[in-house]
Design a protein around this motif. Structure first.
Motif, PDB file in Angstrom:
ATOM      1  N   PRO A 353       0.655  -1.109   0.128  1.00 23.07           N
ATOM      2  CA  PRO A 353      -0.046  -0.027  -0.075  1.00 23.07           C
ATOM      3  C   PRO A 353       0.964   1.114   0.168  1.00 23.07           C
ATOM      4  O   PRO A 353       1.810   1.551   0.728  1.00 23.07           O
ATOM      5  CB  PRO A 353      -0.811  -0.039   1.358  1.00 23.07           C
ATOM      6  CG  PRO A 353      -0.210  -0.786   2.271  1.00 23.07           C
ATOM      7  CD  PRO A 353       0.696  -1.877   1.429  1.00 23.07           C
ATOM      8  N   LYS A 354       0.505   2.088  -0.789  1.00 24.38           N
ATOM      9  CA  LYS A 354       0.856   3.664  -0.717  1.00 24.38           C
ATOM     10  C   LYS A 354       2.404   3.666  -0.663  1.00 24.38           C
ATOM     11  O   LYS A 354       2.740   4.475   0.614  1.00 24.38           O
ATOM     12  CB  LYS A 354       0.109   4.204   0.174  1.00 24.38           C
ATOM     13  CG  LYS A 354      -1.554   4.168   0.057  1.00 24.38           C
ATOM     14  CD  LYS A 354      -2.220   4.993   0.971  1.00 24.38           C
ATOM     15  CE  LYS A 354      -3.716   5.149   0.916  1.00 24.38           C
ATOM     16  NZ  LYS A 354      -4.665   5.926   1.886  1.00 24.38           N
ATOM     17  N   LEU A 355       3.036   3.252  -1.481  1.00 26.96           N
ATOM     18  CA  LEU A 355       4.499   4.111  -1.728  1.00 26.96           C
ATOM     19  C   LEU A 355       4.507   5.277  -2.040  1.00 26.96           C
ATOM     20  O   LEU A 355       3.729   5.898  -2.979  1.00 26.96           O
ATOM     21  CB  LEU A 355       5.301   3.235  -2.823  1.00 26.96           C
ATOM     22  CG  LEU A 355       5.008   1.928  -2.726  1.00 26.96           C
ATOM     23  CD1 LEU A 355       5.786   1.155  -4.061  1.00 26.96           C
ATOM     24  CD2 LEU A 355       5.864   1.159  -1.501  1.00 26.96           C
ATOM     25  N   LEU A 356       5.370   6.160  -1.399  1.00 29.30           N
ATOM     26  CA  LEU A 356       5.512   7.662  -1.732  1.00 29.30           C
ATOM     27  C   LEU A 356       6.711   8.031  -2.605  1.00 29.30           C
ATOM     28  O   LEU A 356       7.745   7.838  -2.195  1.00 29.30           O
ATOM     29  CB  LEU A 356       5.624   8.325  -0.351  1.00 29.30           C
ATOM     30  CG  LEU A 356       5.518   9.740  -0.564  1.00 29.30           C
ATOM     31  CD1 LEU A 356       4.451  10.420  -1.274  1.00 29.30           C
ATOM     32  CD2 LEU A 356       5.838  10.506   0.989  1.00 29.30           C
ATOM     33  N   GLY A 357       6.146   8.222  -3.855  1.00 34.47           N
ATOM     34  CA  GLY A 357       7.225   8.621  -4.823  1.00 34.47           C
ATOM     35  C   GLY A 357       7.452   9.990  -5.008  1.00 34.47           C
ATOM     36  O   GLY A 357       6.970  10.896  -4.515  1.00 34.47           O
ATOM     37  N   VAL A 361       1.674   9.414  -4.275  1.00 39.00           N
ATOM     38  CA  VAL A 361       1.369   8.286  -3.775  1.00 39.00           C
ATOM     39  C   VAL A 361       1.353   7.180  -5.015  1.00 39.00           C
ATOM     40  O   VAL A 361       0.823   7.328  -6.111  1.00 39.00           O
ATOM     41  CB  VAL A 361       0.058   8.199  -3.092  1.00 39.00           C
ATOM     42  CG1 VAL A 361      -0.354   6.651  -2.915  1.00 39.00           C
ATOM     43  CG2 VAL A 361       0.211   9.055  -1.809  1.00 39.00           C
ATOM     44  N   ILE A 362       1.994   6.150  -4.949  1.00 38.63           N
ATOM     45  CA  ILE A 362       1.989   5.245  -5.815  1.00 38.63           C
ATOM     46  C   ILE A 362       1.402   3.948  -5.228  1.00 38.63           C
ATOM     47  O   ILE A 362       1.810   3.538  -4.216  1.00 38.63           O
ATOM     48  CB  ILE A 362       3.416   4.792  -6.554  1.00 38.63           C
ATOM     49  CG1 ILE A 362       3.973   5.873  -6.984  1.00 38.63           C
ATOM     50  CG2 ILE A 362       3.464   3.700  -7.367  1.00 38.63           C
ATOM     51  CD1 ILE A 362       5.572   5.734  -7.220  1.00 38.63           C
ATOM     52  N   GLU A 363       0.290   3.366  -5.890  1.00 42.19           N
ATOM     53  CA  GLU A 363      -0.598   2.329  -5.293  1.00 42.19           C
ATOM     54  C   GLU A 363      -1.190   1.595  -6.548  1.00 42.19           C
ATOM     55  O   GLU A 363      -2.075   2.193  -7.215  1.00 42.19           O
ATOM     56  CB  GLU A 363      -1.456   2.769  -4.345  1.00 42.19           C
ATOM     57  CG  GLU A 363      -2.069   1.314  -3.611  1.00 42.19           C
ATOM     58  CD  GLU A 363      -3.028   1.673  -2.490  1.00 42.19           C
ATOM     59  OE1 GLU A 363      -3.476   0.756  -1.615  1.00 42.19           O
ATOM     60  OE2 GLU A 363      -3.302   3.166  -2.381  1.00 42.19           O
ATOM     61  N   PHE A 364      -0.999   0.339  -6.875  1.00 44.35           N
ATOM     62  CA  PHE A 364      -1.558  -0.239  -8.201  1.00 44.35           C
ATOM     63  C   PHE A 364      -2.734  -0.971  -7.824  1.00 44.35           C
ATOM     64  O   PHE A 364      -2.845  -1.724  -6.653  1.00 44.35           O
ATOM     65  CB  PHE A 364      -0.272  -1.168  -8.784  1.00 44.35           C
ATOM     66  CG  PHE A 364       0.630  -0.478  -9.375  1.00 44.35           C
ATOM     67  CD1 PHE A 364       0.693   0.413 -10.466  1.00 44.35           C
ATOM     68  CD2 PHE A 364       2.043  -0.433  -8.522  1.00 44.35           C
ATOM     69  CE1 PHE A 364       1.982   1.037 -10.769  1.00 44.35           C
ATOM     70  CE2 PHE A 364       3.078   0.051  -8.924  1.00 44.35           C
ATOM     71  CZ  PHE A 364       2.996   0.742 -10.347  1.00 44.35           C
ATOM     72  N   ASP A 365      -3.587  -1.017  -8.662  1.00 46.36           N
ATOM     73  CA  ASP A 365      -4.898  -2.011  -8.542  1.00 46.36           C
ATOM     74  C   ASP A 365      -4.441  -3.346  -9.091  1.00 46.36           C
ATOM     75  O   ASP A 365      -3.286  -3.566  -9.703  1.00 46.36           O
ATOM     76  CB  ASP A 365      -6.077  -1.702  -9.286  1.00 46.36           C
ATOM     77  CG  ASP A 365      -5.991  -1.198 -10.704  1.00 46.36           C
ATOM     78  OD1 ASP A 365      -5.039  -1.846 -11.448  1.00 46.36           O
ATOM     79  OD2 ASP A 365      -6.771  -0.489 -11.217  1.00 46.36           O
ATOM     80  N   ALA A 366      -5.548  -4.262  -9.437  1.00 43.05           N
ATOM     81  CA  ALA A 366      -5.223  -5.551  -9.606  1.00 43.05           C
ATOM     82  C   ALA A 366      -4.644  -5.718 -11.018  1.00 43.05           C
ATOM     83  O   ALA A 366      -4.138  -6.585 -11.672  1.00 43.05           O
ATOM     84  CB  ALA A 366      -6.379  -6.525  -9.563  1.00 43.05           C
TER      85      ALA A 366
END
Length: 389
Positions: A353-357, A361-366
């Motif tokens: 969840p929620k990498l901070l780049g 915010v970087i968060e991928f879906d399926a």
């Protein structure tokens, strides 16, 4: 996770939950120093030659900066030191050459690929990477098809064409007040895709859409499009294509004494456009991009841009921060998984969840799309790109 950490302060690049620290930046900079090797190969595929080589070099530099910064820290994954090398392949922005570049990277046994820049190269290349089991993160390919082919290792760092074009269509009608709009595309997968959705959105907003045109590197198509603009007098022209080709079209239209307003997506939305167009009026061109720098740059983005400029002597153009974030995301997933085996770390990339780049915010879906993509709007004033929303 087999890692020994200290409390050393680090650059605020990412945040990641781990058992050891609360930010990936600390993970990437605070681990005990150990001998390193050159074991992890990151592939970079982009147009490094051809008319949009400036954009290709930009994304290559973003990845290069990330690789060098990761190697400047001591990271242990799975009990082994992590060291990255960057292997670049030129796809010239051409689909067939994109396949050739993909096969070359696979033959060089890369662990992940950052690329391609264009949808027209990313989509056919994705089949090559999937067959070889190589994860792919495109920094800028926006055609929805990329993440709808059923491949489990494909990701993108931007809003797709549907999201971007819908926002552009609403902006054209509701914010710019345009009513007679001409849609032009360059006949590429990217250009046609974004133009199709933009046109549908216009129709749903009650705008008058003039007959569709196309203009690319062909002199004939350019002349026919200029003739159509002169004859039909649109108050706004949408261009689905790249900045250098739009610049040529704007110049050709201006030679007829016409100065319509223009709008387009991320392909035209570069700081180089005024140079290609020559003589832009203020607020004559509007554009949007997904996943670019925020209107008010965050601390993370500003620090990235400062380091980029210091190293390369010029500021990032467009998607350098996306390739930078892509490399960091790969490393984040490896660190979280405790493994450099893509079968193990790719699920972490999809679920962490929620990498901070640098871009937020970087968060991928399926499917491999960003869960919270955002769209930024720009215009050009005094030959400089200015973010307005």
């Amino acid at each position: 996770m087999p890692m020994r950490c200290t409390a050393e302060k680090a650059l605020p690049i990412f945040a990641l939950r781990t058992a050891c620290v609360a930010s990936l930046a600390v993970v990437l900079s605070a681990c005990t120093s150990v001998p390193t090797d050159d074991g992890i190969r990151i592939g970079l595929a982009a147009p490094l030659t051809g008319s949009i080589r400036h954009l290709g070099r930009d994304v290559e530099r973003g990845a290069q900066l990330a690789v060098e910064e990761v190697n400047g820290r001591s990271i242990v994954v799975g009990g082994k030191p992590l060291r990255l090398s960057l292997i670049s392949q030129d796809d010239a922005g051409m689909p067939q050459q994109g396949i050739t570049a993909a096969n070359a990277l696979v033959s060089q046994k890369v662990n992940a690929v950052i690329g391609h820049l264009n949808s027209g190269t990313s989509i056919p290349a994705a089949r090559v990477y999937d067959a070889a089991g190589v994860p792919q993160i495109s920094p800028s390919a926006t055609n929805p098809k990329l993440t709808r082919m059923g491949f489990e290792r494909v990701f993108r760092m931007v809003a797709d064409d549907v999201q971007l074009a819908e926002e552009l269509g609403r902006y054209a009608v509701n914010r710019l007040g345009a009513r007679r709009i001409m849609v032009v595309d360059d006949r590429s997968a990217y250009g046609q895709g974004i133009a199709d959705v933009f046109e549908r959105t216009l129709l749903s907003q009650g705008a008058v859409v003039l007959p569709r045109q196309f203009a690319n590197k062909s002199a004939t198509s350019l002349t026919l499009t200029v003739d159509a603009i002169a004859a039909q007098g649109p108050d706004l022209v949408f261009y689905g294509g790249m900045d250098i080709d739009l610049g040529k079209l704007i110049r050709s239209v201006a030679q007829r004494g016409l100065r319509p307003k223009w709008i387009g997506g991320d392909g035209i939305c570069s700081g180089e456009l005024p140079k290609f167009a020559s003589g832009l009026a203020d607020d004559q061109v509007y554009c949007a991009e997904g996943g670019g720098p925020p209107l008010k740059p965050s601390l993370q983005y500003q620090e990235f841009a400062d380091r980029f400029t210091k190293k390369f002597g010029s500021a990032p153009i467009l998607y350098a921060s996306n390739t930078y974030d892509s490399v960091q995301a790969v490393v984040a997933a490896m660190v979280a998984a405790g493994s450099t085996d893509s079968k193990i770390w790719v699920p972490y990339l999809r679920s962490t969840p929620k990498l901070l780049g640098a871009n937020g915010v970087i968060e991928f879906d399926a499917s491999g799309n960003l869960r919270q993509p955002y769209v930024s709007f720009f215009t050009y004033r005094r030959d400089s790109r200015v973010q307005i929303e």
